[in-house]
Design a protein around this motif. Structure first.
Motif, PDB file in Angstrom:
ATOM      1  N   THR A  55     -29.258   5.488 -24.764  1.00 34.94           N
ATOM      2  CA  THR A  55     -29.580   6.871 -25.069  1.00 34.94           C
ATOM      3  C   THR A  55     -30.569   7.323 -24.010  1.00 34.94           C
ATOM      4  N   VAL A  56     -30.185   8.335 -23.253  1.00 35.82           N
ATOM      5  CA  VAL A  56     -31.001   8.809 -22.141  1.00 35.82           C
ATOM      6  C   VAL A  56     -31.741  10.068 -22.570  1.00 35.82           C
ATOM      7  N   GLY A  57     -33.055   9.976 -22.640  1.00 39.75           N
ATOM      8  CA  GLY A  57     -33.870  11.137 -22.970  1.00 39.75           C
ATOM      9  C   GLY A  57     -34.461  11.751 -21.712  1.00 39.75           C
ATOM     10  N   GLY A  58     -35.188  12.836 -21.895  1.00 39.37           N
ATOM     11  CA  GLY A  58     -35.926  13.442 -20.800  1.00 39.37           C
ATOM     12  C   GLY A  58     -35.104  14.177 -19.763  1.00 39.37           C
ATOM     13  N   LYS A  59     -33.924  14.649 -20.137  1.00 51.12           N
ATOM     14  CA  LYS A  59     -33.044  15.281 -19.150  1.00 51.12           C
ATOM     15  C   LYS A  59     -32.794  16.761 -19.410  1.00 51.12           C
ATOM     16  N   ARG A  60     -33.638  17.386 -20.211  1.00 52.18           N
ATOM     17  CA  ARG A  60     -33.447  18.800 -20.549  1.00 52.18           C
ATOM     18  C   ARG A  60     -33.282  19.678 -19.306  1.00 52.18           C
ATOM     19  N   ASN A  61     -34.059  19.422 -18.274  1.00 54.88           N
ATOM     20  CA  ASN A  61     -34.038  20.287 -17.089  1.00 54.88           C
ATOM     21  C   ASN A  61     -33.316  19.688 -15.893  1.00 54.88           C
ATOM     22  N   VAL A  62     -32.478  18.698 -16.122  1.00 51.98           N
ATOM     23  CA  VAL A  62     -31.756  18.074 -15.011  1.00 51.98           C
ATOM     24  C   VAL A  62     -30.783  19.085 -14.389  1.00 51.98           C
ATOM     25  N   GLY A  63     -30.612  18.960 -13.099  1.00 50.84           N
ATOM     26  CA  GLY A  63     -29.661  19.805 -12.386  1.00 50.84           C
ATOM     27  C   GLY A  63     -28.661  18.956 -11.629  1.00 50.84           C
ATOM     28  N   ILE A  64     -27.580  19.587 -11.235  1.00 48.70           N
ATOM     29  CA  ILE A  64     -26.544  18.906 -10.453  1.00 48.70           C
ATOM     30  C   ILE A  64     -26.776  19.239  -8.988  1.00 48.70           C
ATOM     31  N   LEU A  65     -26.916  18.216  -8.173  1.00 51.98           N
ATOM     32  CA  LEU A  65     -27.124  18.425  -6.738  1.00 51.98           C
ATOM     33  C   LEU A  65     -25.815  18.564  -5.975  1.00 51.98           C
ATOM     34  N   ASN A  66     -24.837  17.719  -6.336  1.00 54.41           N
ATOM     35  CA  ASN A  66     -23.578  17.758  -5.597  1.00 54.41           C
ATOM     36  C   ASN A  66     -22.405  17.306  -6.452  1.00 54.41           C
ATOM     37  N   ILE A  67     -21.235  17.733  -6.009  1.00 52.34           N
ATOM     38  CA  ILE A  67     -19.971  17.372  -6.634  1.00 52.34           C
ATOM     39  C   ILE A  67     -19.087  16.825  -5.521  1.00 52.34           C
ATOM     40  N   ASP A  68     -18.723  15.559  -5.621  1.00 49.32           N
ATOM     41  CA  ASP A  68     -17.896  14.925  -4.594  1.00 49.32           C
ATOM     42  C   ASP A  68     -16.557  14.520  -5.186  1.00 49.32           C
ATOM     43  N   PRO A  69     -15.455  14.932  -4.551  1.00 51.48           N
ATOM     44  CA  PRO A  69     -14.138  14.538  -5.056  1.00 51.48           C
ATOM     45  C   PRO A  69     -13.914  13.034  -4.894  1.00 51.48           C
ATOM     46  N   ILE A  70     -13.242  12.456  -5.876  1.00 54.88           N
ATOM     47  CA  ILE A  70     -12.825  11.062  -5.821  1.00 54.88           C
ATOM     48  C   ILE A  70     -11.301  11.074  -5.935  1.00 54.88           C
ATOM     49  N   GLY A  71     -10.638  10.912  -4.808  1.00 56.81           N
ATOM     50  CA  GLY A  71      -9.181  10.990  -4.800  1.00 56.81           C
ATOM     51  C   GLY A  71      -8.728  12.309  -5.397  1.00 56.81           C
ATOM     52  N   ASN A  72      -7.650  12.271  -6.155  1.00 55.52           N
ATOM     53  CA  ASN A  72      -7.176  13.486  -6.824  1.00 55.52           C
ATOM     54  C   ASN A  72      -7.294  13.367  -8.338  1.00 55.52           C
ATOM     55  N   TYR A  73      -8.178  12.467  -8.796  1.00 50.96           N
ATOM     56  CA  TYR A  73      -8.270  12.214 -10.227  1.00 50.96           C
ATOM     57  C   TYR A  73      -9.664  12.400 -10.829  1.00 50.96           C
ATOM     58  N   ALA A  74     -10.687  12.630  -9.988  1.00 47.94           N
ATOM     59  CA  ALA A  74     -12.044  12.642 -10.545  1.00 47.94           C
ATOM     60  C   ALA A  74     -13.025  13.273  -9.567  1.00 47.94           C
ATOM     61  N   VAL A  75     -14.268  13.437 -10.061  1.00 48.57           N
ATOM     62  CA  VAL A  75     -15.393  13.840  -9.221  1.00 48.57           C
ATOM     63  C   VAL A  75     -16.577  12.938  -9.542  1.00 48.57           C
ATOM     64  N   LYS A  76     -17.424  12.790  -8.567  1.00 51.47           N
ATOM     65  CA  LYS A  76     -18.688  12.077  -8.740  1.00 51.47           C
ATOM     66  C   LYS A  76     -19.776  13.129  -8.679  1.00 51.47           C
ATOM     67  N   LEU A  77     -20.606  13.167  -9.703  1.00 53.55           N
ATOM     68  CA  LEU A  77     -21.689  14.140  -9.760  1.00 53.55           C
ATOM     69  C   LEU A  77     -22.999  13.478  -9.365  1.00 53.55           C
ATOM     70  N   GLY A  78     -23.754  14.160  -8.543  1.00 51.79           N
ATOM     71  CA  GLY A  78     -25.090  13.712  -8.186  1.00 51.79           C
ATOM     72  C   GLY A  78     -26.099  14.632  -8.851  1.00 51.79           C
ATOM     73  N   PHE A  79     -27.054  14.053  -9.559  1.00 55.47           N
ATOM     74  CA  PHE A  79     -28.049  14.817 -10.296  1.00 55.47           C
ATOM     75  C   PHE A  79     -29.397  14.772  -9.590  1.00 55.47           C
ATOM     76  N   ASP A  80     -30.262  15.733  -9.896  1.00 52.35           N
ATOM     77  CA  ASP A  80     -31.555  15.801  -9.216  1.00 52.35           C
ATOM     78  C   ASP A  80     -32.555  14.748  -9.697  1.00 52.35           C
ATOM     79  N   ASP A  81     -32.166  13.918 -10.678  1.00 47.50           N
ATOM     80  CA  ASP A  81     -32.991  12.761 -11.041  1.00 47.50           C
ATOM     81  C   ASP A  81     -32.520  11.521 -10.276  1.00 47.50           C
ATOM     82  N   MET A  82     -31.647  11.744  -9.299  1.00 42.83           N
ATOM     83  CA  MET A  82     -31.087  10.740  -8.396  1.00 42.83           C
ATOM     84  C   MET A  82     -30.004   9.867  -9.029  1.00 42.83           C
TER      85      MET A  82
END
Length: 124
Positions: A55-82
Motif C-alpha cells: 500500500t503506497v501512501g503519500g502520493k496525493r500530489n504525484v505528477g506524471i513526468l513522461n509517457i513512453d510507448p512499449i511496443g504496440n501494447y503498453a506505455v511506461k509512465l514516469g512519475f515525479d517521485d522517480m
C-alpha cells in the motif's frame, strides 16, 4: 484480445496530474496520476503475490513526468517521485478506468487500516 478496445488517444493534462485515455469503442476516461501511481503494475508495488502487494501512501500530489510507448501494447509512465518501473498495458489501463471507483475506495480503506495517509508516505 483482437476484440479488446484499442486506445486512440493518450493525453497528459497540463498540470500532469491526470491521463486522458480514449478508446475506439467511444469510451474515454481521465485517470488521476495518484491512482496510476498507487496501482502501478510494477513488482515494487504489486510484489510477486497478493500477500506482497504494498500500500503506497503519500502520493496525493504525484505528477506524471513522461509517457513512453512499449511496443504496440503498453506505455511506461514516469512519475515525479522517480517511480518509473510499471508497464501499463492497454488492458490494464482499461481495467483501472472501469474499476476506478471501487479500486479507489479499497485503496482509501487500506490506507486507513494501515494508518497511512495520502499526504505522508509512512512506513514502507
Amino acid at each position: 484480445m483482437a476484440d479488446a478496445p484499442w486506445p486512440t488517444e493518450l493525453r497528459l493534462s497540463k498540470d500532469r496530474r491526470s491521463l486522458h485515455v480514449a478508446y475506439d469503442d467511444g469510451a474515454a476516461f481521465d485517470l488521476p496520476a495518484e491512482l496510476l501511481r498507487v496501482f502501478s503494475p510494477s513488482a515494487e508495488v504489486q510484489g510477486h503475490s497478493e500477500a506482497e502487494r504494498k500500500t503506497v501512501g503519500g502520493k496525493r500530489n504525484v505528477g506524471i513526468l513522461n509517457i513512453d510507448p512499449i511496443g504496440n501494447y503498453a506505455v511506461k509512465l514516469g512519475f515525479d517521485d522517480m517511480h518509473d518501473t510499471g508497464i501499463y498495458s492497454w488492458r490494464y489501463l482499461r481495467e483501472l478506468a472501469e474499476e476506478q471507483d471501487a479500486r479507489w475506495q479499497a485503496y482509501l480503506d487500506d490506507l486507513r487500516a494501515k494508518q497511512l495517509s495520502r499526504d505522508k508516505a509512512g512506513m514502507r
